[in-house]
Structures are given as C-alpha cells and as structure tokens.
Design an enzyme around this catalytic site. Structure first.
Site, PDB file in Angstrom:
ATOM      1  N   CYS A 109      -3.417  10.343  -3.598  1.00  0.00           N
ATOM      2  CA  CYS A 109      -3.639   9.048  -4.253  1.00  0.00           C
ATOM      3  C   CYS A 109      -4.734   9.112  -5.316  1.00  0.00           C
ATOM      4  O   CYS A 109      -4.922   8.153  -6.062  1.00  0.00           O
ATOM      5  CB  CYS A 109      -3.969   7.989  -3.213  1.00  0.00           C
ATOM      6  SG  CYS A 109      -2.784   7.922  -1.877  1.00  0.00           S
ATOM      7  N   HIS A 246      -7.575   2.363  -6.349  1.00  0.00           N
ATOM      8  CA  HIS A 246      -6.311   2.721  -5.709  1.00  0.00           C
ATOM      9  C   HIS A 246      -5.926   1.609  -4.729  1.00  0.00           C
ATOM     10  O   HIS A 246      -6.749   1.148  -3.937  1.00  0.00           O
ATOM     11  CB  HIS A 246      -6.466   4.058  -4.991  1.00  0.00           C
ATOM     12  CG  HIS A 246      -5.316   4.369  -4.090  1.00  0.00           C
ATOM     13  ND1 HIS A 246      -4.016   4.282  -4.510  1.00  0.00           N
ATOM     14  CD2 HIS A 246      -5.280   4.735  -2.782  1.00  0.00           C
ATOM     15  CE1 HIS A 246      -3.221   4.585  -3.500  1.00  0.00           C
ATOM     16  NE2 HIS A 246      -3.955   4.860  -2.443  1.00  0.00           N
ATOM     17  N   ASN A 276       1.303   0.560  -1.372  1.00  0.00           N
ATOM     18  CA  ASN A 276       0.534   1.730  -1.814  1.00  0.00           C
ATOM     19  C   ASN A 276       1.484   2.701  -2.512  1.00  0.00           C
ATOM     20  O   ASN A 276       2.421   3.201  -1.891  1.00  0.00           O
ATOM     21  CB  ASN A 276      -0.094   2.365  -0.559  1.00  0.00           C
ATOM     22  CG  ASN A 276      -0.880   3.623  -0.850  1.00  0.00           C
ATOM     23  OD1 ASN A 276      -0.802   4.193  -1.929  1.00  0.00           O
ATOM     24  ND2 ASN A 276      -1.633   4.068   0.140  1.00  0.00           N
TER      25      ASN A 276
HETATM   26  N1  ACO Z   1       3.657  -3.587  12.870  1.00  0.00           N
HETATM   27  C1  ACO Z   1       3.209  -4.027  14.050  1.00  0.00           C
HETATM   28  N2  ACO Z   1       2.366  -3.331  14.827  1.00  0.00           N
HETATM   29  C2  ACO Z   1       1.978  -2.125  14.381  1.00  0.00           C
HETATM   30  C3  ACO Z   1       2.423  -1.589  13.155  1.00  0.00           C
HETATM   31  C4  ACO Z   1       3.302  -2.380  12.383  1.00  0.00           C
HETATM   32  N3  ACO Z   1       3.776  -1.978  11.189  1.00  0.00           N
HETATM   33  N4  ACO Z   1       1.855  -0.386  12.985  1.00  0.00           N
HETATM   34  C5  ACO Z   1       1.083  -0.147  14.052  1.00  0.00           C
HETATM   35  N5  ACO Z   1       1.156  -1.200  14.894  1.00  0.00           N
HETATM   36  C6  ACO Z   1       0.487  -1.372  16.168  1.00  0.00           C
HETATM   37  C7  ACO Z   1       0.048  -0.083  16.783  1.00  0.00           C
HETATM   38  O1  ACO Z   1       1.109   0.488  17.510  1.00  0.00           O
HETATM   39  C8  ACO Z   1      -1.096  -0.529  17.662  1.00  0.00           C
HETATM   40  O2  ACO Z   1      -0.542  -1.057  18.852  1.00  0.00           O
HETATM   41  P1  ACO Z   1      -1.240  -0.761  20.276  1.00  0.00           P
HETATM   42  O3  ACO Z   1      -2.629  -1.347  20.152  1.00  0.00           O
HETATM   43  O4  ACO Z   1      -0.358  -1.484  21.214  1.00  0.00           O
HETATM   44  O5  ACO Z   1      -1.235   0.723  20.413  1.00  0.00           O
HETATM   45  C9  ACO Z   1      -1.694  -1.707  16.915  1.00  0.00           C
HETATM   46  O6  ACO Z   1      -0.719  -2.109  15.944  1.00  0.00           O
HETATM   47  C10 ACO Z   1      -3.002  -1.390  16.237  1.00  0.00           C
HETATM   48  O7  ACO Z   1      -2.842  -0.243  15.473  1.00  0.00           O
HETATM   49  P2  ACO Z   1      -4.043   0.317  14.673  1.00  0.00           P
HETATM   50  O8  ACO Z   1      -3.623   1.614  14.051  1.00  0.00           O
HETATM   51  O9  ACO Z   1      -5.279   0.265  15.496  1.00  0.00           O
HETATM   52  O10 ACO Z   1      -4.173  -0.781  13.528  1.00  0.00           O
HETATM   53  P3  ACO Z   1      -5.347  -0.943  12.523  1.00  0.00           P
HETATM   54  O11 ACO Z   1      -5.910  -2.293  12.668  1.00  0.00           O
HETATM   55  O12 ACO Z   1      -6.266   0.234  12.502  1.00  0.00           O
HETATM   56  O13 ACO Z   1      -4.553  -0.893  11.141  1.00  0.00           O
HETATM   57  C11 ACO Z   1      -4.002   0.542   9.299  1.00  0.00           C
HETATM   58  C12 ACO Z   1      -3.759   0.226  10.765  1.00  0.00           C
HETATM   59  C13 ACO Z   1      -3.602  -0.664   8.457  1.00  0.00           C
HETATM   60  C14 ACO Z   1      -3.154   1.733   8.874  1.00  0.00           C
HETATM   61  C15 ACO Z   1      -5.502   0.852   9.138  1.00  0.00           C
HETATM   62  O14 ACO Z   1      -5.887   1.906   9.992  1.00  0.00           O
HETATM   63  C16 ACO Z   1      -5.872   1.189   7.762  1.00  0.00           C
HETATM   64  O15 ACO Z   1      -6.012   0.311   6.939  1.00  0.00           O
HETATM   65  N6  ACO Z   1      -6.067   2.481   7.446  1.00  0.00           N
HETATM   66  C17 ACO Z   1      -6.350   2.935   6.140  1.00  0.00           C
HETATM   67  C18 ACO Z   1      -5.343   3.886   5.799  1.00  0.00           C
HETATM   68  C19 ACO Z   1      -4.532   3.532   4.619  1.00  0.00           C
HETATM   69  O16 ACO Z   1      -4.639   2.505   3.984  1.00  0.00           O
HETATM   70  N7  ACO Z   1      -3.696   4.479   4.323  1.00  0.00           N
HETATM   71  C20 ACO Z   1      -2.854   4.385   3.227  1.00  0.00           C
HETATM   72  C21 ACO Z   1      -2.537   5.743   2.766  1.00  0.00           C
HETATM   73  S1  ACO Z   1      -3.913   6.675   2.414  1.00  0.00           S
HETATM   74  C22 ACO Z   1      -4.477   6.242   1.009  1.00  0.00           C
HETATM   75  O17 ACO Z   1      -3.803   5.728   0.197  1.00  0.00           O
HETATM   76  C23 ACO Z   1      -5.863   6.547   0.789  1.00  0.00           C
END
Ligand code: ACO
Length: 319
Positions: A109, A246, A276
C-alpha cells in the site's frame, strides 16, 4: 519534481456492505463501525491493465504533454495481470509511450509513495525528465472470499500522475521498511514445484492479515513518518492544507490526525466509497481532490502510504 496531471479509474460494479451481508456472515454495522467502508468497486469486466491504462490516459491528457515526452513509467502493484511482462510495459504499449523505460515496483500500500520517490531519484540523475507513475490493483482476485475478516476491506482501481523534473514541488520524502514484521500481511506466490520437487495440484494463495498488528504498525509509524517529512521540509503541521493518507481504515486516519494534533477535516477520505485499494488509493484520492478544486498554488500537501512489507512513505509537496 512537479505533478502535471492526474487520472483515475474504478470498476463499474459497486458492491455495498449490505450486498456482502447477503452472501457472507457480516453486516453493514460491523464493517462501517470498524473501518468506515460502506462500499467498494469490484472488477468484473476490468483488469489491472485496463484500469491502469484508463487512469494513465486521463493523467496524460490532464498534464497536456505529448506521450512521446514520457521517458519513465513506474507502476506500483501487487496484482498485475502477468508475472511478466510488467504492468508498466503493458501501459507503455497501450498509451504509445515508445521512448519510456518501464518497470513495476512492489511495496504494498506504500507503492505510490515509492513510485514517486523512485521517479524523483531517477530525475536527479539528469537522464529522465517526465514520468508516468501509477498505483493499480485488482485486490478482489487476491482475496479468499470465504474469509470475512479480509475480503470486506478491499476494492479495485487505478490512479496515475504525470510528473516532471522541471520544477520542484517535492519538499521532502521519508521512506522505510520493516521486513521483520512482514508476515503480518502476506500473500504467497507459487511454491517451488518442478520436475525435481513435485507438490501435485496447487491451488491459489490469498491475502492473509493479522489485522491488529497492522493497525498498531500504522498508528505508530505513520504519524512519525509524517512528522519527519514535515521537519525535513520545515513545514509546521498546522500549515498543511490537506493530508492524503492511504485509505485503509477510518480509525487509522482518525488516530493519525489526533497524534498530529490536526483536524480530521484536513484528511479527505474516499474509503467509504472505494475500500482499501492498496497502491492505488493515494493517487485515486489525489485525483479526486484535484478534480474537486481543493488545491491551489502554494498549498502544502502531505501524501502518506503504509502497508505490506511492512513499508511506509510520507512526503510534503508544495502545490
Ligand atoms: N463481519 C463480521 N464480523 C467479523 C468480520 C466481518 N467482516 N470480520 C471479523 N469479524 C469478527 C471476528 O471473527 C471476531 O469475532 P470473535 O470475537 O467472535 O472472534 C470479531 O469480529 C472481532 O474481530 P477483530 O479482528 O478483533 O476486529 P477488530 O475490531 O480488530 O477489527 C480490523 C478488525 C478492522 C481488520 C482491524 O484489526 C483493523 O482495522 N486493522 C487494520 C488493518 C487494516 O486496515 N488492514 C488493511 C490492509 S493493510 C493496509 O492497507 C495497511
């Protein structure tokens, strides 16, 4: 280095969070509250090459130059249509930039920032004068559509800019990489599989992400990189008109704005519409703010990218 013109291209098909909720166990509320994403464009008829070519043609037209003036083409991508030839060579052929040296770079990215920095470095040799730099991705083909934790985050598209060595708009550039943390966000290439090591039938590999590691990396690294770029440019954060980051996640952008002590109004976003788009997200957003007339001569602009590698880049431009 000066940006002469920009262009972008998005696939026709728009997929909303509610559309995804009909085919997998997710909801608009979950996706929107955690990421800010409401919809994304997904390639059906388009390819990485077709979107890159469309964005490139628009940028060349906006730059008002002859395509034969372009002597360098750099495409940032992790999702080109061929392992070889490169996307940059495909774009060269399609736009008729016969005089250009063309190659791709892979920096996840951060790709557009790395392409910009590479063009600037090439310009400093004195041997190159006009470059077409791009980010183009079809991330939808890199997703496991059975993995709701990744596939809802990404979209497809391409963004391009024509840059010239003639004037200097680039006040500073900061780049970095942390290969030790790279496996937080990965997609395997082909394994060794040949006459002497036979693995049998292979399936494709897809994007795997440790979301919380990537989140922590982004909120720690991006404000530091931007602060270093501002310091190098001797530009106070308050003097920056727009911060174009980004477009991974609204919460990351909010955290960066807070760490820099800046109003969120200075951070335009299109992630709600596009998701993204990895290397393409910064140039697509840049094209949008240019088209919307949000930048006037003399304005200071920060561009920042961060992602797979792990890598990051930030620069300050004077418009
Ligand atoms: N819909 C519903 N529930 C979901 C989904 C979905 N699409 N995806 C995951 N869940 C569930 C999980 O299974 C988990 O359930 P559980 O607690 O029963 O196990 C729950 O939601 C919580 O999951 P987490 O991974 O803890 O959710 P979090 O609040 O951390 O959010 C996210 C996840 C949005 C990916 C976050 O970690 C984040 O913002 N990370 C940054 C990474 C990013 O933006 N990456 C993009 C690519 S990299 C880049 O461009 C730099």
């Amino acid at each position: 280095m000066k940006i002469l013109g920009t262009g972008s291209a998005l696939p026709k098909k728009v997929v909303t969070n509610d559309d995804l909720a009909q085919v997998m166990d997710t909801s608009d509320e979950w996706i929107k509250s955690r990421t800010g994403i409401e919809k994304r464009h997904i390639a059906v008829e388009e390819t990485t090459t077709s979107m890159a070519v469309e964005a490139a043609k628009k940028a060349i037209e906006a730059a008002k130059i002859s395509v034969l003036d372009i002597d360098l083409i750099i495409c940032a991508t992790v999702s080109s249509d061929y392992i070889f030839p490169t996307l940059a060579c495909e774009v060269q052929a399609a736009v008729g930039a016969k005089r250009a040296t063309a190659f791709d770079i892979g920096a996840g990215c951060s790709g557009f920032l790395f392409a910009l920095a590479t063009a600037d470095a090439y310009f400093r040799t004195g041997r190159f004068h006009k470059a077409l730099i791009m980010g183009a991705e079809t991330l939808s083909k890199m997703m496991d559509w059975g993995d709701r934790s990744t596939c809802v985050l990404f979209g497809d598209g391409a963004g391009a800019a024509v840059v010239s060595a003639e004037e200097n708009q680039l006040l500073s550039m900061v780049q970095g990489s942390d290969g030790e943390s790279g496996m937080a966000l990965k997609c395997d290439n082909r394994p060794v599989n040949n006459l002497y090591r036979q693995l049998g039938a292979q399936t494709y590999s897809y994007t795997e992400m440790n979301g919380s590691e990537v989140y922590k990396f982004a909120v720690r690294t991006v404000p530091t990189a931007i602060s270093e770029a501002l310091e190098q440019a001797k530009v106070p954060a308050d003097d920056v008109k727009l911060y174009l980051l980004h477009q991974a996640n609204r919460r990351i952008i909010e955290a960066v704005a807070k760490r820099l002590g800046q109003s969120l109004d200075k951070f335009p976003m299109n992630l709600q519409e596009c998701g993204n788009i990895s290397a393409a997200s910064v140039p697509i957003l840049l094209d949008k703010v240019c088209k919307d007339g949000m930048l006037q001569a003399g304005d200071k602009v920060v561009l920042a990218g961060f992602g797979a590698g792990l890598t990051w880049g930030a620069c300050v431009l004077e418009w």
